[in-house]
Design a protein around this motif. Structure first.
Motif, PDB file in Angstrom:
ATOM      1  N   SER A 176       2.599   6.827  11.949  1.00 46.94           N
ATOM      2  CA  SER A 176       3.192   8.168  11.947  1.00 46.94           C
ATOM      3  C   SER A 176       4.031   8.384  10.698  1.00 46.94           C
ATOM      4  CB  SER A 176       4.079   8.374  13.181  1.00 46.94           C
ATOM      5  OG  SER A 176       5.298   7.653  13.061  1.00 46.94           O
ATOM      6  N   ALA A 177       4.156   9.652  10.309  1.00 49.78           N
ATOM      7  CA  ALA A 177       4.962  10.007   9.146  1.00 49.78           C
ATOM      8  C   ALA A 177       6.436   9.700   9.387  1.00 49.78           C
ATOM      9  CB  ALA A 177       4.776  11.488   8.825  1.00 49.78           C
ATOM     10  N   ALA A 178       6.906   9.941  10.619  1.00 50.76           N
ATOM     11  CA  ALA A 178       8.302   9.687  10.934  1.00 50.76           C
ATOM     12  C   ALA A 178       8.641   8.206  10.797  1.00 50.76           C
ATOM     13  CB  ALA A 178       8.615  10.171  12.344  1.00 50.76           C
ATOM     14  N   LEU A 179       7.737   7.352  11.250  1.00 51.86           N
ATOM     15  CA  LEU A 179       7.942   5.915  11.136  1.00 51.86           C
ATOM     16  C   LEU A 179       8.001   5.498   9.671  1.00 51.86           C
ATOM     17  CD1 LEU A 179       7.991   2.980  12.095  1.00 51.86           C
ATOM     18  CD2 LEU A 179       5.507   3.089  12.313  1.00 51.86           C
ATOM     19  N   GLY A 237       6.162   9.740   3.358  1.00 52.25           N
ATOM     20  CA  GLY A 237       5.868   9.333   4.723  1.00 52.25           C
ATOM     21  C   GLY A 237       4.662  10.051   5.290  1.00 52.25           C
ATOM     22  N   ALA A 238       4.554  11.335   4.972  1.00 50.21           N
ATOM     23  CA  ALA A 238       3.400  12.102   5.447  1.00 50.21           C
ATOM     24  C   ALA A 238       2.097  11.572   4.841  1.00 50.21           C
ATOM     25  CB  ALA A 238       3.581  13.578   5.103  1.00 50.21           C
ATOM     26  N   LEU A 239       2.119  11.263   3.545  1.00 53.69           N
ATOM     27  CA  LEU A 239       0.932  10.722   2.895  1.00 53.69           C
ATOM     28  C   LEU A 239       0.581   9.336   3.426  1.00 53.69           C
ATOM     29  CD1 LEU A 239       1.039  11.562  -0.929  1.00 53.69           C
ATOM     30  CD2 LEU A 239      -0.594  12.344   0.787  1.00 53.69           C
ATOM     31  N   ILE A 240       1.600   8.521   3.666  1.00 51.68           N
ATOM     32  CA  ILE A 240       1.378   7.163   4.180  1.00 51.68           C
ATOM     33  C   ILE A 240       0.677   7.210   5.531  1.00 51.68           C
ATOM     34  CG2 ILE A 240       2.588   5.141   5.087  1.00 51.68           C
ATOM     35  CD1 ILE A 240       4.676   5.665   2.809  1.00 51.68           C
ATOM     36  N   THR A 276      10.506  -1.471  12.000  1.00 55.90           N
ATOM     37  CA  THR A 276      10.840  -0.136  12.499  1.00 55.90           C
ATOM     38  C   THR A 276       9.895   0.275  13.625  1.00 55.90           C
ATOM     39  OG1 THR A 276      11.688   0.495  10.327  1.00 55.90           O
ATOM     40  CG2 THR A 276      11.128   2.283  11.830  1.00 55.90           C
ATOM     41  N   ALA A 277       8.617  -0.058  13.496  1.00 58.58           N
ATOM     42  CA  ALA A 277       7.654   0.274  14.548  1.00 58.58           C
ATOM     43  C   ALA A 277       8.002  -0.433  15.845  1.00 58.58           C
ATOM     44  CB  ALA A 277       6.247  -0.107  14.108  1.00 58.58           C
ATOM     45  N   ALA A 278       8.365  -1.719  15.747  1.00 59.21           N
ATOM     46  CA  ALA A 278       8.713  -2.480  16.950  1.00 59.21           C
ATOM     47  C   ALA A 278       9.982  -1.942  17.603  1.00 59.21           C
ATOM     48  CB  ALA A 278       8.879  -3.955  16.594  1.00 59.21           C
ATOM     49  N   GLN A 279      10.961  -1.585  16.797  1.00 57.65           N
ATOM     50  CA  GLN A 279      12.208  -1.055  17.354  1.00 57.65           C
ATOM     51  C   GLN A 279      11.997   0.303  18.002  1.00 57.65           C
ATOM     52  OE1 GLN A 279      14.642  -1.416  13.785  1.00 57.65           O
ATOM     53  NE2 GLN A 279      15.655  -3.243  14.603  1.00 57.65           N
ATOM     54  N   GLY A 280      10.985   1.034  17.550  1.00 55.58           N
ATOM     55  CA  GLY A 280      10.670   2.302  18.186  1.00 55.58           C
ATOM     56  C   GLY A 280      10.065   2.131  19.568  1.00 55.58           C
ATOM     57  N   ALA A 300       0.825  -1.208   0.000  1.00 54.18           N
ATOM     58  CA  ALA A 300       0.000   0.000   0.000  1.00 54.18           C
ATOM     59  C   ALA A 300       0.859   1.258   0.000  1.00 54.18           C
ATOM     60  CB  ALA A 300      -0.923   0.002   1.220  1.00 54.18           C
ATOM     61  N   MET A 301       2.026   1.198   0.639  1.00 54.09           N
ATOM     62  CA  MET A 301       2.907   2.358   0.688  1.00 54.09           C
ATOM     63  C   MET A 301       3.340   2.783  -0.710  1.00 54.09           C
ATOM     64  SD  MET A 301       5.091   1.081   4.020  1.00 54.09           S
ATOM     65  CE  MET A 301       6.267   2.418   4.135  1.00 54.09           C
ATOM     66  N   GLY A 302       3.564   1.810  -1.592  1.00 52.64           N
ATOM     67  CA  GLY A 302       4.017   2.131  -2.936  1.00 52.64           C
ATOM     68  C   GLY A 302       2.986   2.838  -3.777  1.00 52.64           C
ATOM     69  N   MET A 303       1.703   2.638  -3.511  1.00 53.48           N
ATOM     70  CA  MET A 303       0.667   3.264  -4.321  1.00 53.48           C
ATOM     71  C   MET A 303       0.001   4.447  -3.612  1.00 53.48           C
ATOM     72  SD  MET A 303      -2.473   0.482  -4.262  1.00 53.48           S
ATOM     73  CE  MET A 303      -1.631  -0.528  -5.466  1.00 53.48           C
TER      74      MET A 303
END
Length: 348
Positions: free
Chosen positions: A294-297, A283-286, A214-218, A70-73
């Protein structure tokens, strides 16, 4: 006045009136052409409002899983286009709607595309590879340094019956670890449940895709990436590549609306290129679309997501090699048989 003079005067008057009447009539024939009419400049046309752009193809109803596919589209999702998009947490939420015809296309795990092809007797075609390897083994500890180190361990994971399960089983077997006897796989319904298990301490080892790694490591400072399963696959040097996700479509829709499919693929490739080149904006759109929290993630995870849009012959070569490797290890993983050539849209 004499009578003769009165008659003469009356005759002249009648003759004069008759000549005036004749002047107002067109002669039956003319020896010379009539004078050319006066030429007038044509009036300037009134300004017209710009026409609305024509919709050259029908809308496509598309579903994608929350994650790299989904991130790619995401740029397509955010645009005011002609397509409609649905986000789902698991593949089993998507496939029934695709089979019934409630969806025209969907992003699904790579092996599931083959299963659907066989289940529908060729009613599904693959449009593109959209995600290469994004699976990782993460650990809250330091014990796991190789695939062999997973022997005797419990791994939490989501994706039973699809690419994560069959990819893991294949890699374990190729490294001398029996996936049925030597390890315990605790299957969850969604990747977010695996992250919760790690965060609570209920699990210490998990197989996760990006962006969930990345979410888990955060949330868990001591969580580390122990194994990159793409690198482990490449180390086998078997001529195939690990593929996580693909975009498929109903064959009936593809045959009835080829122009819609071509437009979709063009816009998909543009979206993927933009996402990879602009991680901050993407990232902001995702985050705005609700794919990640979050956009940062999203921005931090994007470089590790291996988002692509491979079509045609390149798609066919990479995907067929991957499916062959799975079929050799477990035929049921691809639906009992490899897809025929007509599965690969646009391949020569």
């Amino acid at each position: 006045m004499k009578l003769s003079q009165k008659i003469l005067s009356l005759s002249l008057t009648v003759l004069f009136l008759a000549s005036l009447a004749a002047c107002g009539q067109r002669p039956a024939a003319q020896d010379t052409p009539p004078a050319a009419p006066e030429v007038q400049e044509p009036a300037a046309p009134e300004a017209q409002p710009p026409a609305e752009p024509a919709v050259l193809s029908v809308p496509m109803r598309v579903a994608a899983l929350k994650g790299p596919t989904a991130m790619g589209m995401v740029r397509m999702m955010a645009a005011d286009g002609v397509d409609t998009f649905t986000l789902a947490g698991a593949a089993d939420e998507v496939t029934p709607a695709l089979i019934k015809g409630d969806l025209d296309a969907a992003c699904v795990p790579a092996n599931l595309a083959s299963v659907l092809y066989n289940k529908t007797e060729g009613g599904v075609v693959c449009l593109a590879v959209n995600t290469l390897g994004v699976l990782y083994i993460v650990e809250n500890g330091e014990e796991i340094q190789s695939m062999g180190d997973l022997r005797g361990k419990t791994i939490v994971s989501a994706g039973k019956g699809s690419t994560p399960e069959y990819g893991l089983r294949y890699l374990l077997s190729e490294n001398g670890v029996d996936p049925d006897r030597d390890v315990t796989i605790d299957w969850k319904s969604e990747h977010s449940e695996c992250v919760a298990a790690l965060a609570s301490g209920a699990a210490t080892i998990a197989m996760l895709p990006q962006p969930f790694v990345t979410a888990a490591q955060g949330k868990i400072e001591t969580l580390r990436t122990a194994l990159d399963l793409t690198a482990e696959w490449n180390a086998l040097d078997n001529g195939s590549a690990m593929i996580t996700g693909v975009a498929v479509a109903r064959r009936a829709f593809v045959e009835e609306h080829p122009e819609a499919v071509e437009r979709f693929l063009e816009e998909y490739a543009d979206s993927v290129g933009w996402v990879n080149a602009n991680p901050a904006e993407a990232g902001a759109l995702i985050a705005e679309c609700g794919i990640v929290e979050s956009a940062a993630l999203a921005e931090k995870a994007l470089p590790h997501c291996n988002i692509v849009c491979l079509t045609g012959q390149e798609m066919a070569e990479k995907l067929s090699g991957y499916l062959q490797a799975l079929a050799d290890a477990a035929p049921e993983s691809v639906g009992g048989a490899l897809p025929r050539d007509d599965f690969y849209y646009g391949a020569s």
